[in-house]
Design an enzyme around this catalytic site. Structure first.
Site, PDB file in Angstrom:
ATOM      1  N   THR A   1      -0.268   1.433   6.850  1.00 12.60           N
ATOM      2  CA  THR A   1      -0.194   0.247   5.989  1.00 12.60           C
ATOM      3  C   THR A   1      -0.065  -0.980   6.874  1.00 12.60           C
ATOM      4  O   THR A   1       0.633  -0.942   7.894  1.00 12.60           O
ATOM      5  CB  THR A   1       0.983   0.320   5.008  1.00 12.60           C
ATOM      6  N   GLY A   2      -0.731  -2.039   6.490  1.00  8.21           N
ATOM      7  CA  GLY A   2      -0.695  -3.264   7.284  1.00  8.21           C
ATOM      8  C   GLY A   2      -2.002  -4.004   7.099  1.00  8.21           C
ATOM      9  O   GLY A   2      -2.748  -3.732   6.158  1.00  8.21           O
TER      10      GLY A   2
ATOM     11  N   ARG B   1     -14.513  -6.866  -0.172  1.00  7.38           N
ATOM     12  CA  ARG B   1     -13.834  -6.524   1.085  1.00  7.38           C
ATOM     13  C   ARG B   1     -13.252  -5.112   0.994  1.00  7.38           C
ATOM     14  O   ARG B   1     -12.678  -4.727  -0.018  1.00  7.38           O
ATOM     15  CB  ARG B   1     -12.726  -7.537   1.343  1.00  7.38           C
ATOM     16  N   VAL B   2     -13.391  -4.351   2.050  1.00  9.18           N
ATOM     17  CA  VAL B   2     -12.789  -3.018   2.101  1.00  9.18           C
ATOM     18  C   VAL B   2     -11.840  -2.971   3.290  1.00  9.18           C
ATOM     19  O   VAL B   2     -12.188  -3.418   4.386  1.00  9.18           O
ATOM     20  CB  VAL B   2     -13.873  -1.924   2.240  1.00  9.18           C
ATOM     21  N   GLY B   3     -10.649  -2.431   3.066  1.00 11.23           N
ATOM     22  CA  GLY B   3      -9.658  -2.336   4.136  1.00 11.23           C
ATOM     23  C   GLY B   3      -9.712  -1.001   4.845  1.00 11.23           C
ATOM     24  O   GLY B   3     -10.690  -0.247   4.753  1.00 11.23           O
ATOM     25  N   ASP B   4      -8.635  -0.705   5.537  1.00  7.97           N
ATOM     26  CA  ASP B   4      -8.569   0.507   6.353  1.00  7.97           C
ATOM     27  C   ASP B   4      -8.243   1.763   5.550  1.00  7.97           C
ATOM     28  O   ASP B   4      -8.593   2.873   5.960  1.00  7.97           O
ATOM     29  CB  ASP B   4      -7.496   0.340   7.429  1.00  7.97           C
TER      30      ASP B   4
ATOM     31  N   THR C   1       0.853  -1.193   0.000  1.00  7.18           N
ATOM     32  CA  THR C   1       0.000   0.000   0.000  1.00  7.18           C
ATOM     33  C   THR C   1       0.886   1.240   0.000  1.00  7.18           C
ATOM     34  O   THR C   1       1.995   1.202   0.525  1.00  7.18           O
ATOM     35  CB  THR C   1      -0.857  -0.045   1.286  1.00  7.18           C
TER      36      THR C   1
ATOM     37  N   GLY D   1      -5.467  -4.394   7.293  1.00  6.73           N
ATOM     38  CA  GLY D   1      -6.424  -3.313   7.491  1.00  6.73           C
ATOM     39  C   GLY D   1      -7.445  -3.549   8.578  1.00  6.73           C
ATOM     40  O   GLY D   1      -7.857  -2.611   9.277  1.00  6.73           O
TER      41      GLY D   1
HETATM   42  N1  ASP Z   1      -3.942  -1.806   4.711  1.00 13.90           N
HETATM   43  C1  ASP Z   1      -4.212  -2.407   3.443  1.00 13.90           C
HETATM   44  C2  ASP Z   1      -5.518  -3.138   3.485  1.00 13.90           C
HETATM   45  O1  ASP Z   1      -5.787  -3.795   4.465  1.00 13.90           O
HETATM   46  C3  ASP Z   1      -3.148  -3.340   2.991  1.00 13.90           C
HETATM   47  C4  ASP Z   1      -1.745  -2.824   3.115  1.00 13.90           C
HETATM   48  O2  ASP Z   1      -1.480  -1.852   3.817  1.00 13.90           O
HETATM   49  O3  ASP Z   1      -0.872  -3.402   2.491  1.00 13.90           O
HETATM   50  O4  ASP Z   1      -6.242  -3.093   2.526  1.00 13.90           O
END
Ligand code: ASP
Length: 326
Positions: free
Chosen positions: A245-246, A222-225, A194, A248
């Site tokens: 990033t991580g 699916r929706v992330g953070d 990300t 989510g």
């Molecule tokens: N945070 C992002 C998500 O969960 C993924 C990422 O940071 O690599 O969609």
């Protein structure tokens, strides 16, 4: 408002095993990509542009760069499609624009900006957001534009490992280019990647932006953070600007970006606040991993991550760019 010294930080994702495997040639490639994106953002700030424009400019470069999981090079949902999420926030006004599950916009961050500036809403998703993007005249691209062999190979391996069927390659993408395609510095697969940016302009205003293809093999929808304000993205001139990033889901459960800003409002330094959330609160939820970049109304940008590595870079007025691949 007195003139401030401007500053900017960017990230290109965080991860674990990938960093152990990274060879020197790959590290150089990522370093150069980060340098290019950083300079696109700092160029805006050098000419006294707005923090919001700087974060958008930096993120657009990273979205175009196939090395990162955003825009071109995005991860794939389980049906083999790219569903991209992005958001940006203006710390001066708390204005927000956010999109999720968009498939055709070359720069999802520009679409988030259009939602901010040309609708009464803060968030649009899916087919409606894609339709709005076309109506706004934003550049549209077919799935083959966003496709990279690297990300597809990684996707296929995740699908196989989890015992799920591998969907056909996206329309318009030719047959696999064979095992030799794995050679070279670009062979650095990672689940994350990300991208994001935070900035402070010479007026002292803050902004944050984040863009992603999300997690490889995610269920469609699916929706992330990243596009959720307060989870992976937040900015307020009264506290700080954050891009994360991580994984989510953990950032969402902790409203992690907003929480860092709350701790800053309560008197913690950005580093203390970020370290608390990343090293104490995030791992307390089993599986919580990732990192953030943070900038406050004064001081240099900071970062914090609980993973082996995070692609990150920063630059402040009067200093040289500071770029970290490991
Ligand atoms: N945070 C992002 C998500 O969960 C993924 C990422 O940071 O690599 O969609």
């Amino acid at each position: 408002m007195p003139a401030q010294y401007w500053a900017i930080a960017i990230h290109g994702g965080a991860g674990e095993s990938e960093w152990e495997q990274m060879d020197p040639a790959t590290a150089v490639t990522y370093h150069d990509s980060l340098a290019k994106a950083l300079s696109a953002g700092s160029a805006v700030l050098k000419r006294h542009g707005k923090a919001l424009d700087a974060v958008e400019a930096a993120v657009k470069v990273l979205e175009d760069d196939p090395l990162f999981n955003a825009g071109r090079g995005s991860a794939f949902a389980a049906d083999g499609k790219n569903e991209m999420d992005a958001a940006l926030m203006d710390g001066a006004t708390l204005a927000v624009g956010s999109v999720a599950d968009v498939q055709f916009t070359r720069h999802p961050i520009a679409l988030a900006r259009a939602v901010m500036e040309h609708t009464p809403y803060v968030m649009m998703v899916g087919a409606g957001a894609d339709e709005f993007s076309r109506a706004q005249g934003l550049e549209q691209q077919p799935p083959s534009f966003f496709f990279t062999e690297l990300r597809w190979r990684e996707f296929v391996s995740i699908m196989r490992t989890s015992g799920r069927p591998v969907p056909p390659r996206p329309a318009g993408v030719g047959p696999a280019t064979g095992p030799t395609a794995s050679a070279g510095p670009h062979m650095f697969g990672h689940r994350f990647g990300t991208v994001g940016a935070v900035a402070r302009d010479s007026e002292g205003h803050l902004a944050a932006a984040t863009s992603t293809g999300g997690m490889q093999g995610k269920l469609p929808g699916r929706v992330g953070d990243s596009p959720l304000i307060g989870a992976g993205t937040y900015a307020s001139d009264h506290s700080c600007a954050v891009s994360g990033t991580g994984v989510g889901e953990y950032f969402i459960r902790l409203t992690l970006a907003r929480q860092i800003c709350t701790l800053v409002e309560q008197g913690q330094t950005p580093q203390q606040a970020a370290d608390h959330m990343i090293h104490t609160e995030l791992p307390a939820l089993k599986g919580g991993e990732g990192g953030v970049i943070v900038i406050a109304p004064t001081g240099d940008p900071i970062w914090s991550s609980n993973t082996l590595g995070m692609f990150r870079a920063k630059e402040a007025e009067g200093s040289e760019p500071d770029i970290h691949v490991k």
